[in-house]
Design a protein around this motif. Structure first.
Motif, PDB file in Angstrom:
ATOM      1  N   ASP A   1      35.320  37.615  29.767  1.00  0.00           N
ATOM      2  CA  ASP A   1      35.252  36.148  29.692  1.00  0.00           C
ATOM      3  C   ASP A   1      34.278  35.662  28.633  1.00  0.00           C
ATOM      4  N   ALA A   2      33.258  36.515  28.353  1.00  0.00           N
ATOM      5  CA  ALA A   2      32.309  36.114  27.316  1.00  0.00           C
ATOM      6  C   ALA A   2      32.738  36.669  25.956  1.00  0.00           C
ATOM      7  N   GLY A   3      33.890  37.361  25.962  1.00  0.00           N
ATOM      8  CA  GLY A   3      34.381  37.997  24.732  1.00  0.00           C
ATOM      9  C   GLY A   3      34.656  36.970  23.652  1.00  0.00           C
ATOM     10  N   GLN A   4      34.469  37.405  22.418  1.00  0.00           N
ATOM     11  CA  GLN A   4      34.619  36.452  21.326  1.00  0.00           C
ATOM     12  C   GLN A   4      35.826  36.840  20.481  1.00  0.00           C
ATOM     13  N   ASN A   5      37.026  36.578  21.022  1.00  0.00           N
ATOM     14  CA  ASN A   5      38.203  36.905  20.223  1.00  0.00           C
ATOM     15  C   ASN A   5      38.961  35.624  19.935  1.00  0.00           C
ATOM     16  N   ASP A   6      39.612  35.598  18.772  1.00  0.00           N
ATOM     17  CA  ASP A   6      40.261  34.346  18.377  1.00  0.00           C
ATOM     18  C   ASP A   6      41.738  34.320  18.744  1.00  0.00           C
ATOM     19  N   ALA A   7      42.252  35.435  19.276  1.00  0.00           N
ATOM     20  CA  ALA A   7      43.690  35.479  19.567  1.00  0.00           C
ATOM     21  C   ALA A   7      44.060  34.657  20.803  1.00  0.00           C
ATOM     22  N   GLY A   8      43.076  34.248  21.604  1.00  0.00           N
ATOM     23  CA  GLY A   8      43.350  33.416  22.774  1.00  0.00           C
ATOM     24  C   GLY A   8      43.584  34.197  24.065  1.00  0.00           C
ATOM     25  N   PHE A   9      43.585  35.541  23.964  1.00  0.00           N
ATOM     26  CA  PHE A   9      43.777  36.358  25.165  1.00  0.00           C
ATOM     27  C   PHE A   9      42.430  36.715  25.766  1.00  0.00           C
ATOM     28  N   CYS A  10      42.344  36.750  27.095  1.00  0.00           N
ATOM     29  CA  CYS A  10      41.169  37.361  27.706  1.00  0.00           C
ATOM     30  C   CYS A  10      41.529  38.024  29.030  1.00  0.00           C
ATOM     31  N   LEU A  11      40.535  38.703  29.583  1.00  0.00           N
ATOM     32  CA  LEU A  11      40.768  39.644  30.668  1.00  0.00           C
ATOM     33  C   LEU A  11      39.742  39.402  31.767  1.00  0.00           C
ATOM     34  N   ALA A  12      40.162  39.356  33.041  1.00  0.00           N
ATOM     35  CA  ALA A  12      39.181  39.247  34.117  1.00  0.00           C
ATOM     36  C   ALA A  12      39.637  40.077  35.302  1.00  0.00           C
ATOM     37  N   PRO A  13      38.672  40.622  36.050  1.00  0.00           N
ATOM     38  CA  PRO A  13      39.056  41.360  37.249  1.00  0.00           C
ATOM     39  C   PRO A  13      39.876  40.450  38.157  1.00  0.00           C
ATOM     40  N   ARG A  14      40.988  40.989  38.672  1.00  0.00           N
ATOM     41  CA  ARG A  14      41.864  40.183  39.516  1.00  0.00           C
ATOM     42  C   ARG A  14      41.192  39.990  40.863  1.00  0.00           C
ATOM     43  N   SER A  15      41.149  38.768  41.325  1.00  0.00           N
ATOM     44  CA  SER A  15      40.491  38.520  42.588  1.00  0.00           C
ATOM     45  C   SER A  15      41.121  37.318  43.262  1.00  0.00           C
ATOM     46  N   MET A  16      41.560  37.523  44.511  1.00  0.00           N
ATOM     47  CA  MET A  16      42.173  36.435  45.257  1.00  0.00           C
ATOM     48  C   MET A  16      41.121  35.752  46.116  1.00  0.00           C
ATOM     49  N   GLN A  17      39.888  36.219  45.986  1.00  0.00           N
ATOM     50  CA  GLN A  17      38.848  35.779  46.906  1.00  0.00           C
ATOM     51  C   GLN A  17      38.193  34.484  46.441  1.00  0.00           C
ATOM     52  N   PRO A  18      37.260  33.954  47.259  1.00  0.00           N
ATOM     53  CA  PRO A  18      36.584  32.733  46.823  1.00  0.00           C
ATOM     54  C   PRO A  18      35.753  32.938  45.562  1.00  0.00           C
TER      55      PRO A  18
ATOM     56  N   PHE B   1      43.266  43.953  37.076  1.00  0.00           N
ATOM     57  CA  PHE B   1      42.942  42.935  36.072  1.00  0.00           C
ATOM     58  C   PHE B   1      44.035  41.872  35.961  1.00  0.00           C
ATOM     59  N   THR B   2      43.644  40.695  35.509  1.00  0.00           N
ATOM     60  CA  THR B   2      44.621  39.688  35.102  1.00  0.00           C
ATOM     61  C   THR B   2      44.378  39.383  33.625  1.00  0.00           C
ATOM     62  N   VAL B   3      45.460  39.227  32.865  1.00  0.00           N
ATOM     63  CA  VAL B   3      45.338  38.837  31.455  1.00  0.00           C
ATOM     64  C   VAL B   3      45.613  37.340  31.353  1.00  0.00           C
ATOM     65  N   PHE B   4      44.748  36.631  30.647  1.00  0.00           N
ATOM     66  CA  PHE B   4      44.937  35.188  30.452  1.00  0.00           C
ATOM     67  C   PHE B   4      45.251  34.907  28.989  1.00  0.00           C
ATOM     68  N   TYR B   5      46.095  33.907  28.775  1.00  0.00           N
ATOM     69  CA  TYR B   5      46.314  33.430  27.412  1.00  0.00           C
ATOM     70  C   TYR B   5      46.031  31.943  27.417  1.00  0.00           C
ATOM     71  N   ASN B   6      45.108  31.506  26.606  1.00  0.00           N
ATOM     72  CA  ASN B   6      44.638  30.121  26.627  1.00  0.00           C
ATOM     73  C   ASN B   6      44.395  29.639  28.060  1.00  0.00           C
ATOM     74  N   SER B   7      43.629  30.442  28.796  1.00  0.00           N
ATOM     75  CA  SER B   7      43.221  30.145  30.180  1.00  0.00           C
ATOM     76  C   SER B   7      44.320  30.198  31.231  1.00  0.00           C
ATOM     77  N   LYS B   8      45.550  30.510  30.848  1.00  0.00           N
ATOM     78  CA  LYS B   8      46.622  30.633  31.855  1.00  0.00           C
ATOM     79  C   LYS B   8      46.938  32.107  32.085  1.00  0.00           C
ATOM     80  N   PRO B   9      47.138  32.500  33.378  1.00  0.00           N
ATOM     81  CA  PRO B   9      47.481  33.903  33.619  1.00  0.00           C
ATOM     82  C   PRO B   9      48.805  34.280  32.950  1.00  0.00           C
ATOM     83  N   VAL B  10      48.806  35.392  32.239  1.00  0.00           N
ATOM     84  CA  VAL B  10      49.993  35.834  31.513  1.00  0.00           C
ATOM     85  C   VAL B  10      50.613  37.033  32.198  1.00  0.00           C
ATOM     86  N   THR B  11      49.770  37.993  32.567  1.00  0.00           N
ATOM     87  CA  THR B  11      50.283  39.147  33.283  1.00  0.00           C
ATOM     88  C   THR B  11      49.115  39.821  34.000  1.00  0.00           C
TER      89      THR B  11
END
Ligand code: GTP
Ligand code: MG
Length: 357
Positions: free
Chosen positions: A26-43, A77-87
């Motif tokens: 989430d703190a990654g500095q990439n310009d492609a618009g993709f990012c990665l976060a641990p998948r979590s259904m929790q609060p 993990f969940t992959v996000f593209y411009n803040s929306k989950p992609v896969t």
């Protein structure tokens, strides 16, 4: 979907997690618009904690390498593209030692139960994976001029044994793989010219068997790419020859500059992009197939069938066929949300991953 890293101990599997954190966290500095976060259904608080777990892999926090892996870890993990989950995907990191233990045990009766279950665990992770990353140390590939020795010492030979067996057991299965040449920063500069072209050639030579399996099998797609967790000039490697034929050299890597991973996201994007592309083809195929099956069932399903299902309380063939069709359609609906992102993912990947075959 599942992605498994396969490589001997010390090849750089866990450190690649660090590269992912630095480039796509989430703190990654990439310009492609993709990012990665641990998948979590929790609060929220739990979600923050799982991000904390991921950040433990940061190289920039401590300027030290992650510890050797003691047991298999699975990261959802969940992959996000411009803040929306992609896969989404599950990332599987092994204790690399297990790879050498598969055939190095002199008497298989002596194999401990734990090792046996670890081996079958590895096998089922590979079986269930949509994509595998074959991890080898680029320094080892170039250190030994004898190609057979390079194959042996890098673990490529073990990897060949596993995937030759895989191709025999599953002759018609789809497989996406990437040969990841790690620690590219440490090889002599003669391997780095022209965007690492000589190193990639060496990698293809070492993985000759994987290359020919891929060429023979139209359901396989492979790529190859050099990576580094720190980038050029940010680590200093000291190599000391030992004179011991078992372990000919000792090496130590010290991080001396701010880590700037090389080609990290390209490996992952190749795996995800190819898998999604394949799912798309299959979804189309099975919808056609299901529709055909359904219409045949509907033709046959007459009154007799309905009465029978009333008596036995089992659903009739028609409703089974409908349920299956609906399930498949639902899968496809989810997939179709990802569809617009498949091409951008693959295009980004292919900027650096060279296709095999
Ligand atoms: N210079 C340099 N060294 C690296 C890089 N990646 C890994 N290393 C070195 O290789 C060592 C082993 O990497 P790991 O990621 O722990 O290897 P592994 O495949 O996870 O090993 P196991 O957990 O035992 O299976 C690290 O401690 C570093 O010393 C890199 O990109 N550049
Ligand atoms: Mg590890």
């Amino acid at each position: 979907m599942k992605v498994t890293m396969v490589g001997i101990s010390g090849s750089g599997k866990t450190t690649y997690m660090s590269s992912l954190y630095e480039t796509l966290g989430d703190a990654g500095q990439n310009d492609a618009g993709f990012c990665l976060a641990p998948r979590s259904m929790q609060p929220f608080d739990k979600a923050i904690l799982s991000i904390g777990d991921f950040s433990r892999f940061s190289l920039a926090d401590t300027f030290s390498w992650p510890d050797g892996t003691q047991q298999t870890t699975v990261w959802p993990f969940t992959v996000f593209y411009n803040s929306k989950p992609v896969t989404y995907f599950d990332w599987i990191d092994y204790r690399g030692g297990i790879l050498t233990e598969i055939t190095d045990i002199p008497d298989s009766n002596d194999t401990s139960e734990i090792t046996k279950s670890e081996i079958s665990d590895l096998a089922s992770h590979i079986e269930l994976s949509n994509a595998v990353i074959l991890v080898v140390d680029a320094f080892v590939l170039t250190y030994y001029s004898n190609i057979k020795e390079a194959r042996h010492r890098s673990g490529a030979r073990r990897i060949h044994e596993i995937f030759t067996t895989y191709s025999r057991v599953y002759p018609n299965r789809n497989l996406t793989f990437v040969i990841m040449l790690t620690k590219a920063d440490t090889v002599d500069s003669k391997w780095k010219s022209d965007n690492y072209a000589p190193l990639i050639e060496r990698g293809l030579e070492v993985f000759n068997q994987m290359v020919s399996l891929c060429k023979q099998n139209p359901d396989w797609q492979g790529g190859i790419v050099p990576v580094s967790a720190v980038g050029e000039g940010n680590a200093k490697r000291t190599v000391v020859p030992t004179g011991d034929v078992m372990h000919p050299f000792k090496s130590e890597d010290k991080i001396i500059g701010f880590p700037a991973p090389l080609n990290a996201e390209h490996v992952l994007f190749y795996c995800l992009g190819q898998t999604l592309k394949q799912m798309k083809v299959e979804a189309h195929k099975s919808i056609k197939q299901r529709e055909k099956e359904l219409s045949e069932v509907l033709k046959k399903a007459g009154l007799v069938n309905k009465i029978w299902s009333l008596i036995t309380r089992k659903p009739d063939a028609e409703s089974i066929a409908r349920a299956i069709l609906e399930e498949k359609n639902k899968d496809y609906e989810v997939l179709s949300q990802f569809e617009p992102h498949i091409e951008p993912l693959l295009n980004k990947a292919l900027e650096r991953v060279r296709r095999i075959a």
